[in-house]
Design an enzyme around this catalytic site. Structure first.
Site, PDB file in Angstrom:
ATOM      1  N   ARG A   1       0.748  -1.045   0.042  1.00 41.45           N
ATOM      2  CA  ARG A   1       0.049   0.035   0.174  1.00 41.45           C
ATOM      3  C   ARG A   1       0.951   1.082  -0.182  1.00 41.45           C
ATOM      4  O   ARG A   1       1.797   1.267   0.723  1.00 41.45           O
ATOM      5  CB  ARG A   1      -0.976   0.031   1.188  1.00 41.45           C
ATOM      6  CG  ARG A   1      -1.889  -0.759   1.348  1.00 41.45           C
ATOM      7  CD  ARG A   1      -3.031  -0.680   0.278  1.00 41.45           C
ATOM      8  NE  ARG A   1      -4.238  -1.656   0.376  1.00 41.45           N
ATOM      9  CZ  ARG A   1      -4.252  -2.540  -0.528  1.00 41.45           C
ATOM     10  NH1 ARG A   1      -3.404  -2.862  -1.405  1.00 41.45           N
ATOM     11  NH2 ARG A   1      -5.333  -3.559  -0.467  1.00 41.45           N
TER      12      ARG A   1
ATOM     13  N   HIS B   1      -1.742  -0.590  -9.654  1.00 43.23           N
ATOM     14  CA  HIS B   1      -2.103  -1.375  -8.463  1.00 43.23           C
ATOM     15  C   HIS B   1      -2.794  -2.533  -9.409  1.00 43.23           C
ATOM     16  O   HIS B   1      -4.030  -3.005  -9.238  1.00 43.23           O
ATOM     17  CB  HIS B   1      -3.632  -0.537  -7.868  1.00 43.23           C
ATOM     18  CG  HIS B   1      -3.767  -1.212  -6.724  1.00 43.23           C
ATOM     19  ND1 HIS B   1      -4.221  -0.744  -5.432  1.00 43.23           N
ATOM     20  CD2 HIS B   1      -3.664  -2.758  -6.259  1.00 43.23           C
ATOM     21  CE1 HIS B   1      -4.363  -1.542  -4.522  1.00 43.23           C
ATOM     22  NE2 HIS B   1      -3.928  -2.701  -4.894  1.00 43.23           N
TER      23      HIS B   1
HETATM   24  P1  NDP Z   1      -1.335 -11.174   5.783  1.00 45.21           P
HETATM   25  O1  NDP Z   1      -2.046 -10.853   6.679  1.00 45.21           O
HETATM   26  O2  NDP Z   1      -1.279 -12.792   5.461  1.00 45.21           O
HETATM   27  O3  NDP Z   1       0.086 -10.834   6.039  1.00 45.21           O
HETATM   28  C1  NDP Z   1       0.652 -10.063   6.554  1.00 45.21           C
HETATM   29  C2  NDP Z   1       2.273 -10.025   7.013  1.00 45.21           C
HETATM   30  O4  NDP Z   1       2.680  -8.872   7.480  1.00 45.21           O
HETATM   31  C3  NDP Z   1       2.220 -11.092   8.140  1.00 45.21           C
HETATM   32  O5  NDP Z   1       3.179 -11.995   8.008  1.00 45.21           O
HETATM   33  C4  NDP Z   1       2.412 -10.365   9.426  1.00 45.21           C
HETATM   34  O6  NDP Z   1       3.128 -10.703  10.361  1.00 45.21           O
HETATM   35  C5  NDP Z   1       3.298  -9.134   8.961  1.00 45.21           C
HETATM   36  N1  NDP Z   1       3.106  -7.817   9.624  1.00 45.21           N
HETATM   37  C6  NDP Z   1       2.121  -7.288   9.731  1.00 45.21           C
HETATM   38  N2  NDP Z   1       2.472  -6.049  10.649  1.00 45.21           N
HETATM   39  C7  NDP Z   1       3.609  -6.063  10.989  1.00 45.21           C
HETATM   40  C8  NDP Z   1       4.823  -5.418  11.697  1.00 45.21           C
HETATM   41  N3  NDP Z   1       4.233  -4.357  12.365  1.00 45.21           N
HETATM   42  N4  NDP Z   1       5.824  -5.910  11.753  1.00 45.21           N
HETATM   43  C9  NDP Z   1       6.494  -7.165  11.022  1.00 45.21           C
HETATM   44  N5  NDP Z   1       5.667  -7.709  10.323  1.00 45.21           N
HETATM   45  C10 NDP Z   1       4.351  -7.379  10.357  1.00 45.21           C
HETATM   46  O7  NDP Z   1      -1.378 -10.539   4.208  1.00 45.21           O
HETATM   47  P2  NDP Z   1      -1.210 -10.913   2.785  1.00 45.21           P
HETATM   48  O8  NDP Z   1      -0.119 -11.483   2.614  1.00 45.21           O
HETATM   49  O9  NDP Z   1      -2.511 -11.684   2.239  1.00 45.21           O
HETATM   50  O10 NDP Z   1      -1.472  -9.431   2.047  1.00 45.21           O
HETATM   51  C11 NDP Z   1      -0.532  -8.288   2.475  1.00 45.21           C
HETATM   52  C12 NDP Z   1      -1.001  -7.026   1.761  1.00 45.21           C
HETATM   53  O11 NDP Z   1      -0.637  -7.013   0.330  1.00 45.21           O
HETATM   54  C13 NDP Z   1      -2.372  -6.608   1.777  1.00 45.21           C
HETATM   55  O12 NDP Z   1      -2.579  -6.095   3.143  1.00 45.21           O
HETATM   56  C14 NDP Z   1      -2.441  -5.980   0.680  1.00 45.21           C
HETATM   57  O13 NDP Z   1      -2.342  -4.520   1.231  1.00 45.21           O
HETATM   58  C15 NDP Z   1      -1.592  -6.138  -0.302  1.00 45.21           C
HETATM   59  N6  NDP Z   1      -2.130  -6.466  -1.473  1.00 45.21           N
HETATM   60  C16 NDP Z   1      -1.684  -5.815  -2.856  1.00 45.21           C
HETATM   61  C17 NDP Z   1      -2.126  -6.139  -3.974  1.00 45.21           C
HETATM   62  C18 NDP Z   1      -1.813  -5.858  -4.901  1.00 45.21           C
HETATM   63  O14 NDP Z   1      -2.316  -5.968  -6.081  1.00 45.21           O
HETATM   64  N7  NDP Z   1      -0.929  -4.706  -5.252  1.00 45.21           N
HETATM   65  C19 NDP Z   1      -3.094  -7.400  -3.999  1.00 45.21           C
HETATM   66  C20 NDP Z   1      -3.158  -8.056  -2.712  1.00 45.21           C
HETATM   67  C21 NDP Z   1      -2.831  -7.663  -1.747  1.00 45.21           C
HETATM   68  P3  NDP Z   1       2.741 -11.912  11.361  1.00 45.21           P
HETATM   69  O15 NDP Z   1       2.769 -13.115  10.152  1.00 45.21           O
HETATM   70  O16 NDP Z   1       3.767 -12.296  12.383  1.00 45.21           O
HETATM   71  O17 NDP Z   1       1.476 -11.645  11.795  1.00 45.21           O
HETATM   72  C1  OXD Z   2      -5.941  -6.367  -2.444  1.00 46.29           C
HETATM   73  C2  OXD Z   2      -5.554  -5.458  -3.501  1.00 46.29           C
HETATM   74  O1  OXD Z   2      -5.829  -6.030  -1.380  1.00 46.29           O
HETATM   75  O2  OXD Z   2      -5.785  -5.921  -4.685  1.00 46.29           O
HETATM   76  O3  OXD Z   2      -6.439  -7.800  -2.845  1.00 46.29           O
HETATM   77  O4  OXD Z   2      -4.758  -4.564  -3.235  1.00 46.29           O
END
Ligand code: NDP
Ligand code: OXD
Length: 308
Positions: A223, A271
């Site tokens: 993001r 995006h």
């Molecule tokens: P998840 O919730 O599965 O994973 C999030 C990860 O971030 C976890 O490993 C978590 O740690 C880690 N995390 C969260 N907060 C912290 C912190 N303060 N310090 C260190 N690590 C942290 O999310 P997804 O993998 O499913 O998705 C990730 C992001 O990708 C989404 O939130 C979205 O914004 C973005 N996205 C973008 C897309 C695009 O087209 N550009 C498409 C889809 C998603 P822990 O495992 O320890 O909880």
């Molecule tokens: C998602 C994205 O969060 O597309 O899935 O950004």
């Protein structure tokens, strides 16, 4: 009981068609064309207008059309009693992983540089690094981070992962929250796959970028809110960073006047790293709706305390 879609530009009619096939006896409406507000118990949101759910008194679930949920959690008018779910889908993982892999190769094989040179009809050869010589560090080792790590691994890259809690993942050097410094010091290409939370907003700043080895690259597929834009531009201008591939922005579409558009070391995609696929993801939305109807526990529920 009915389903209402609040998904703006995200192909509402297509989603309605897929969901209608899976739930032929269910009324599925596209906001604002809702016949009876009180019958809506399940909403599907992609960047809904803040406060829009106030009028739906019987709403029980808001399903994010994406993996990210900040667009829902930031709406303070949503009562705590409403469950929030998100997309966890194999196709979304594959698409994200292949996007990041492509950008890693574009970076190591100098493709961005050659695209610039072509504009000037410039024939200039550069040496390149093999995947085995390249360390990709992934911030956020959740569903998408782990899928991306696996694909990078299979293609020979050395992968490092940083997350809040410690992970044990084959062939990935993992670091937990307090290991950020060590993780950054080893990273050549930094990939951001963190969710937006209080702790992650602005995390990509001067302090963090200065801890990377000189001439690293940065790929943001998470993001825009995670990045301090001025600090990123400075890191590129001072050659701390070689390239930045940016797929996400604080304001989308990226405004015409934004400095990112014309920066010679920034590659912009709209995006589009990984789009939720209605063919695959409509199944889990329909499944959760049926679970709600039967009073069963929902899948992929978001922890509102954690914020992701
Ligand atoms: P998840 O919730 O599965 O994973 C999030 C990860 O971030 C976890 O490993 C978590 O740690 C880690 N995390 C969260 N907060 C912290 C912190 N303060 N310090 C260190 N690590 C942290 O999310 P997804 O993998 O499913 O998705 C990730 C992001 O990708 C989404 O939130 C979205 O914004 C973005 N996205 C973008 C897309 C695009 O087209 N550009 C498409 C889809 C998603 P822990 O495992 O320890 O909880
Ligand atoms: C998602 C994205 O969060 O597309 O899935 O950004």
């Amino acid at each position: 009981m009915s389903i209402a879609l609040f998904i703006q530009h995200r192909f509402s009619k297509r989603w309605k068609e897929y969901l209608s096939k899976l739930l032929p006896d269910t009324k599925i409406e596209i906001y604002p064309a809702i016949e009876n507000d009180n019958s809506v118990e399940y909403a599907i949101s992609w960047k809904h207008d803040m406060g829009v759910f106030d009028q739906f008194e019987n709403l029980k679930v808001i399903a994010s059309l994406g993996a990210g949920v900040h667009h829902i959690l930031k709406d303070e008018s949503i009562p705590e009693s409403i469950e929030i779910t998100r997309i966890v889908d194999e196709q979304l993982q594959k698409d994200m992983a292949s996007f990041v892999l492509t950008q890693c190769f574009n970076s190591t094989r100098n493709i961005f540089q050659y695209q610039r040179q072509q504009v000037n009809k410039e024939w200039k050869l550069h040496t390149y690094k093999t995947p085995e010589e390249t360390k990709v560090g992934i911030l956020g080792m959740g569903v998408l981070g782990q899928a991306t790590a696996r694909l990078l691994n299979r293609n020979g890259f050395h992968v490092l992962g940083w997350s809040k809690s410690k992970k044990n993942i084959e062939n990935v050097e993992t670091f937990e929250e307090n290991g950020l410094k060590q993780f950054l010091a080893k990273t050549n290409i930094l990939v951001c796959l963190l969710p937006i939370t209080k702790a992650t907003i602005g995390i990509i700043n001067q302090k963090l970028l200065s801890q990377l080895p000189k001439k690293s690259s940065f790929i943001n597929v998470a993001r825009g809110e995670l990045v301090e834009d001025a600090d990123l531009l400075k890191a590129l201008d001072t050659n701390q960073l070689d390239w930045a591939v940016l797929d996400v922005f604080k304001e989308e579409p990226l405004p015409e006047h934004h400095l990112y558009w014309s920066h010679p070391k920034i590659v912009i995609t709209p995006h589009s790293a990984s789009l939720t696929n209605p063919k695959t993801a409509s199944k889990q939305l329909a499944e959760n709706y049926l679970r709600l109807k039967k009073g069963k526990k929902l899948n992929n529920v978001v922890d509102r305390e954690k914020g992701y």
